[in-house]
Design an enzyme around this catalytic site. Structure first.
Site, short mmCIF file in Angstrom:
data_model
loop_
_atom_site.label_atom_id
_atom_site.label_comp_id
_atom_site.label_asym_id
_atom_site.label_seq_id
_atom_site.Cartn_x
_atom_site.Cartn_y
_atom_site.Cartn_z
N GLY A 1 0.83 -1.20 0.00
CA GLY A 1 0.00 0.00 0.00
C GLY A 1 0.86 1.24 0.00
O GLY A 1 1.93 1.28 -0.61
N GLU A 2 0.38 2.28 0.66
CA GLU A 2 1.06 3.58 0.78
C GLU A 2 1.08 4.37 -0.52
O GLU A 2 1.36 5.57 -0.50
CB GLU A 2 2.51 3.42 1.28
CG GLU A 2 2.67 2.75 2.61
CD GLU A 2 4.14 2.62 3.03
OE1 GLU A 2 5.02 3.18 2.32
OE2 GLU A 2 4.39 1.98 4.06
N GLY A 3 0.83 3.72 -1.65
CA GLY A 3 1.00 4.34 -2.96
C GLY A 3 2.24 3.82 -3.66
O GLY A 3 2.62 4.32 -4.73
#
Length: 335
Positions: A300-302
């Site tokens: 995740g996180e980008g």
């Protein structure tokens, strides 16, 4: 898109030889309404919130890690910071629902709706009004960044327990069984995986009436504040005719909600990667998207969105910078 497709047919290469890069460039031309749109100013929207369902033992990490990771983002020490620096993107870190009080942390965009959601196994995560506020907050974040320069939006997330909430959203919107959607998230063991499946089943059962009413009601019932914020980011980017690179499973759940609210938004989505999380394939199928990468990521996180950005940019450079048969004096016909 017709103009981009026609130019692709005249570039110095066999038809279709650049594979999915060709269709990607055609789609981006359609999204932006330009044959050569600027794609330099990319923003990763990493939204954070806590989840009451974490109390059910669905994560390998304690809920305190959400706030700790937000601090890590702001110090520049997380994976998304490293990758954003590599690809030249800026990261917006926003608190939509972290339990801890982070208002005074430098660099944080504080948009807290409430300090975490309620436990979805016992009732709705939030009220409909709170979900709507979180969606609008995501839209506002996009509008704020547009004033600074925004060509491409990338979605990102942080929230202990959010793979459970995302799985509940996906099951609620697709009718899929939790066994086909719930994955190991942060790396839970077999017992933890069974707790996650049970939590999702309970969430679907106790919130069934709200789920039946529509996508926003589903989001309010079993979702999360950062997920709702990402719905707004997707809708805001689409409304502004900016491509939105969708990250992994949590971002995918948000994109799925956005697609049910505004089906036209799907035309502005680019799937960055196929997550290692079990249910992500089902999300991509529902959205009709093929991921650009498959690196077994599940952070995740980008992070996946940032890694996909150079491919997105490269597709447009190929469309615009390659010579045509006419320019190069190359025959485009078999003698």
């Amino acid at each position: 898109m017709r103009a981009a497709r026609e130019r692709q047919s005249r570039l110095t290469k066999p038809a279709g030889s650049l594979g999915r890069l060709e269709e990607l460039a055609i789609r981006i031309a359609g999204m932006t309404g330009q044959l050569d749109p600027p794609l330099e100013l990319a923003v990763v929207f990493t939204l954070a919130a806590d989840h009451g369902v974490a109390d059910e033992g669905v994560s390998a990490y304690p809920a305190d890690v959400t706030a700790q990771m937000v601090a890590n983002f702001l110090r520049g020490g997380a994976a998304i910071n490293v990758l954003a620096n590599v690809v030249g993107a800026r990261v917006v870190v926003a608190d939509l629902g972290v339990k801890s009080d982070l208002a005074q942390v430098d660099g944080l965009v504080s948009r807290k709706i409430r300090p975490g959601t309620a436990n979805i196994t016992r009732g709705p995560a939030m009220t409909g009004r709170e979900a709507a506020r979180a969606i609008e907050t995501g839209r506002e974040l996009v509008r704020d960044e547009l004033t600074k320069g925004l060509d491409v939006a990338i979605t990102g997330d942080m929230g202990i327990g959010n793979t459970t909430a995302s799985a509940a959203i996906v099951c609620a919107l697709t009718g899929l069984d939790p066994d086909a959607v719930v994955g190991r998230g942060t790396g839970v063991d077999d017992a933890g995986l069974e707790r996650k499946r049970h939590a999702v089943r309970e969430a679907l059962r106790v919130n069934s009436d709200a789920i039946a009413r529509g996508p926003v009601e589903t989001l309010a019932a079993v979702g999360g504040l950062e997920i709702a914020g990402l719905v707004g980011v997707v809708l805001g980017a689409a409304q502004s005719r900016r491509p939105v690179i969708v990250d992994g499973f949590i971002s995918g759940a948000a994109a799925l909600v956005a697609s049910r609210m505004a089906p036209a938004a799907m035309g502005f989505m680019i799937a960055s990667y196929r997550s290692g999380e079990l249910g992500h394939g089902a999300v991509l199928e529902q959205l009709g998207l093929k991921p650009l990468l498959d690196l077994e990521l599940r952070l995740g996180e980008g992070t996946g969105g940032a890694l996909a950005l150079p491919i997105v940019r490269a597709s447009m450079r190929l469309l615009n910078d390659m010579a045509t048969f006419e320019d190069a004096g190359v025959s485009d016909r078999v003698s």
